[in-house]
Design a protein around this motif. Structure first.
Motif, PDB file in Angstrom:
ATOM      1  N   ASP A  53       0.794  -1.223   0.000  1.00  0.00           N
ATOM      2  CA  ASP A  53       0.000   0.000   0.000  1.00  0.00           C
ATOM      3  C   ASP A  53       0.824   1.269   0.000  1.00  0.00           C
ATOM      4  N   THR A  54       2.138   1.159   0.125  1.00  0.00           N
ATOM      5  CA  THR A  54       2.994   2.350   0.061  1.00  0.00           C
ATOM      6  C   THR A  54       4.105   2.159  -0.964  1.00  0.00           C
ATOM      7  N   ASP A  55       5.032   1.246  -0.676  1.00  0.00           N
ATOM      8  CA  ASP A  55       6.207   1.062  -1.523  1.00  0.00           C
ATOM      9  C   ASP A  55       5.838   0.656  -2.947  1.00  0.00           C
TER      10      ASP A  55
ATOM     11  N   TYR B 105      -4.795  -6.907  -3.432  1.00  0.00           N
ATOM     12  CA  TYR B 105      -4.649  -5.693  -4.238  1.00  0.00           C
ATOM     13  C   TYR B 105      -4.837  -5.986  -5.725  1.00  0.00           C
ATOM     14  N   PRO B 106      -5.350  -5.013  -6.483  1.00  0.00           N
ATOM     15  CA  PRO B 106      -5.561  -5.212  -7.914  1.00  0.00           C
ATOM     16  C   PRO B 106      -4.301  -4.995  -8.749  1.00  0.00           C
ATOM     17  N   PHE B 107      -3.190  -4.627  -8.115  1.00  0.00           N
ATOM     18  CA  PHE B 107      -1.934  -4.408  -8.831  1.00  0.00           C
ATOM     19  C   PHE B 107      -0.881  -5.367  -8.290  1.00  0.00           C
ATOM     20  N   ARG B 108       0.208  -5.532  -9.042  1.00  0.00           N
ATOM     21  CA  ARG B 108       1.261  -6.454  -8.673  1.00  0.00           C
ATOM     22  C   ARG B 108       2.630  -5.808  -8.869  1.00  0.00           C
TER      23      ARG B 108
END
Length: 279
Positions: free
Chosen positions: A211-213, A240-243
């Motif tokens: 959620d940050t890096d 999360y929807p991203f990787r």
């Protein structure tokens, strides 16, 4: 982009290089590898309490030799941003040496009389009097800046309220949202790359938080590497929807000859499929 194409590295500190003031496996060797390969790097932290000199000493005690000019904090990023916004400006600052030193070095005058900005950083002892003054100055027109969004910070006795929590209090009283400089704002990474003279297409970011890096690295266009030695685990990634581009057990997996016999074979299925698609 493959990892071997990365010319410059940004890396988070806690959970990536150190844990509870002890160096994590492979951290010292990775820093030495970057030095031997002449790869510029910066160690990043959202913590605005400490100066780079303080953090360099802290890392040294953990067994990591990182010079202070290789450390980039949310305090430095904040001061750099505000210097560009308002050269030789003024600010009312809540925080400790990390942010006050950075603001002074950026040419700012510290004042509680009609400042251009109210800058909220992290401190171990928030003063109700200072918070009240900040609220009144913001209501009078000062622009509201926060060094980072973290709502708690760790301590030996348990979590402490941090910048994000106090910013929420001020926002509730003023109806003014702060502009937050630190992660996950990609501004933090862009200012770090400017410090290195790096380009996003050839820069990597190593972190332990999705959620940050990772999200900030993606938004800044970097090669993102998530390590599982800190906050995130594989179950967390699925939320999360991203990787990230790569998911590794630790920074030891970034060594040319991995420490303790670790192999890239331990990488996640997602990371393998990503590298395969890039070939």
């Amino acid at each position: 982009m493959r990892e071997r194409d990365v010319d410059c590295w940004l890396t988070d500190m806690d959970g990536v290089l150190v844990h509870e003031n002890k160096a994590l496996p492979g951290a010292a060797e990775l820093i030495e590898q970057w030095r031997s390969q002449s790869k510029p790097f910066l160690v990043l932290t959202n913590n605005s309490i400490y100066t780079p000199r303080d953090l360099s000493a802290r890392l040294g005690r953990s067994g990591l030799e990182v010079p202070e000019d290789s450390i980039w904090t949310s305090a430095l990023a904040t001061a750099t941003f505000l210097r560009d916004q308002s050269p030789n400006g003024s600010a009312f600052v809540i925080g400790e040496a990390g942010i006050t030193t950075a603001m002074h070095e950026a040419g700012f005058v510290m004042t509680d009389v009609a400042p251009d900005f109210v800058v909220l950083g992290e401190t171990r002892t928030y003063s109700f009097e200072a918070i009240t003054r900040a609220i009144r100055l913001i209501n009078d027109g000062a622009r509201f800046i926060a060094t980072n969004p973290d709502v708690t910070s760790p301590s030996a006795d348990g979590p402490l309220p941090a910048t994000g929590a106090v910013a929420a209090l001020i926002t509730s009283a003023t109806r003014r949202e702060p502009y937050v400089i630190g992660k996950p704002n990609p501004m933090m990474f862009r200012s770090a790359m400017n410090r290195l003279g790096a380009h996003s297409e050839r820069t990597g970011m190593i972190g332990d938080r999705m959620d940050t890096d990772v999200v900030a690295g993606i938004e800044a266009g970097l090669h993102t590497v998530l390590v599982l030695s800190g906050i995130a685990d594989r179950a967390e990634v699925e939320r999360y929807p991203f990787r990230p581009k790569e998911i590794l057990d630790s920074v030891a997996d970034l060594l040319d000859e991995p420490a303790s016999g670790n192999s890239r074979k331990s990488n996640s299925k997602e990371a393998k499929n990503t590298r395969k698609s890039e070939q």
